[in-house]
Motif scaffolding. Structure first.
Motif, short mmCIF file in Angstrom:
data_model
loop_
_atom_site.label_atom_id
_atom_site.label_comp_id
_atom_site.label_asym_id
_atom_site.label_seq_id
_atom_site.Cartn_x
_atom_site.Cartn_y
_atom_site.Cartn_z
N GLY A 94 0.82 -1.21 0.00
CA GLY A 94 0.00 0.00 0.00
C GLY A 94 0.85 1.26 0.00
N GLY A 95 1.94 1.24 0.77
CA GLY A 95 2.83 2.39 0.81
C GLY A 95 3.57 2.60 -0.50
N LEU A 96 4.01 1.50 -1.12
CA LEU A 96 4.72 1.63 -2.38
C LEU A 96 3.82 2.12 -3.51
CD1 LEU A 96 6.90 -1.63 -2.30
CD2 LEU A 96 7.69 0.72 -1.98
N LEU A 97 2.53 1.78 -3.45
CA LEU A 97 1.59 2.19 -4.48
C LEU A 97 0.94 3.54 -4.20
CD1 LEU A 97 -0.23 -1.19 -5.20
CD2 LEU A 97 1.62 -0.13 -6.51
N ALA A 98 1.16 4.07 -3.01
CA ALA A 98 0.54 5.34 -2.66
C ALA A 98 1.07 6.46 -3.55
CB ALA A 98 0.81 5.67 -1.19
#
Length: 218
Positions: free
Chosen positions: A140-144
């Motif tokens: 989720g953080g990498l795709l944010a």
């Protein structure tokens, strides 16, 4: 699945990066340290414990916290959504069971070591729970969205933390430690020493003890 997080399991991820990091640290190495102290009657340290637990798992806690911070108020979706998170946690649980069996067959641990409280906690709790948190928050953080230098740095640090954990795991396999003592559940304590040298980790432990005693005499 009624929400963006798995019921109950995703609660720590809903309350910001500090809560997420604390929850991960409570599971490991915190839970392992408490079990080692209370049930195995030992202090878990670098002499007998795996570096991947003592240093690597805090890196994963940092990755979880960074992922939660990068997501902000957004709900995890797509590859970071609940079904993917469930698959990750289930996959890590299966991996833990397969690894457990493989370590017994290869002689990495004896059966008495494999049923030690810290080993059971690691295979049945740490793997699936941290696997779910890391996937949901990390992916989720990498795709944010976000192109600020701080956003990019956060994403890079997630990768660095997970990569560091992987390298430390490799180090542990090449330099095995005791990890888990042979445990007697009937008496709720480890079997008395001297322990047999019937596993790779027990032989490594004996070698370390002999080396320390020799250094002390010198």
């Amino acid at each position: 699945m009624s929400g963006p997080y798995l019921p109950w399991l995703g609660v720590p991820l809903e309350h910001g990066p500090w809560v997420a990091a604390l929850a991960a640290l409570v599971v490991t190495p915190g839970g392992l340290w408490v079990l080692a102290l209370v049930l195995e009657r030992r202090l878990m340290g670098f002499r007998t414990g795996f570096v991947a637990v003592l240093l690597g798992d805090p890196l994963l806690a940092a990755a979880v916290a960074l992922g939660v911070w990068r997501m902000g108020a957004a709900s995890p979706s797509g590859p970071a959504g609940p079904w993917w998170g469930l698959a990750s946690g289930g996959g890590w649980l299966i991996f833990g069971l397969v690894q457990w069996h493989g370590e017994l067959r290869s002689g990495f641990f004896t059966r008495q070591q494999a049923v030690a409280p810290t080993k059971i906690w690691h295979q049945l709790v740490v793997y699936p729970l941290l696997g779910y948190w890391l996937w949901t928050a990390g992916v989720g953080g990498l795709l944010a969205p976000g192109a600020r230098p701080l956003d990019v740095a956060g994403s890079v640090l997630i990768v660095v933390c997970v990569g560091g954990w992987a390298l430390i795991n490799r180090y542990d396999r090449l330099r095995p430690k005791l990890g888990h003592p042979p445990y007697d559940w009937r008496r709720l304590r480890p079997f008395p020493r001297p322990w047999p040298t019937s596993s790779l980790t027990l032989r490594s432990y004996l070698t370390d003890i002999d080396t320390e005693e020799h250094a002390g005499r010198c």
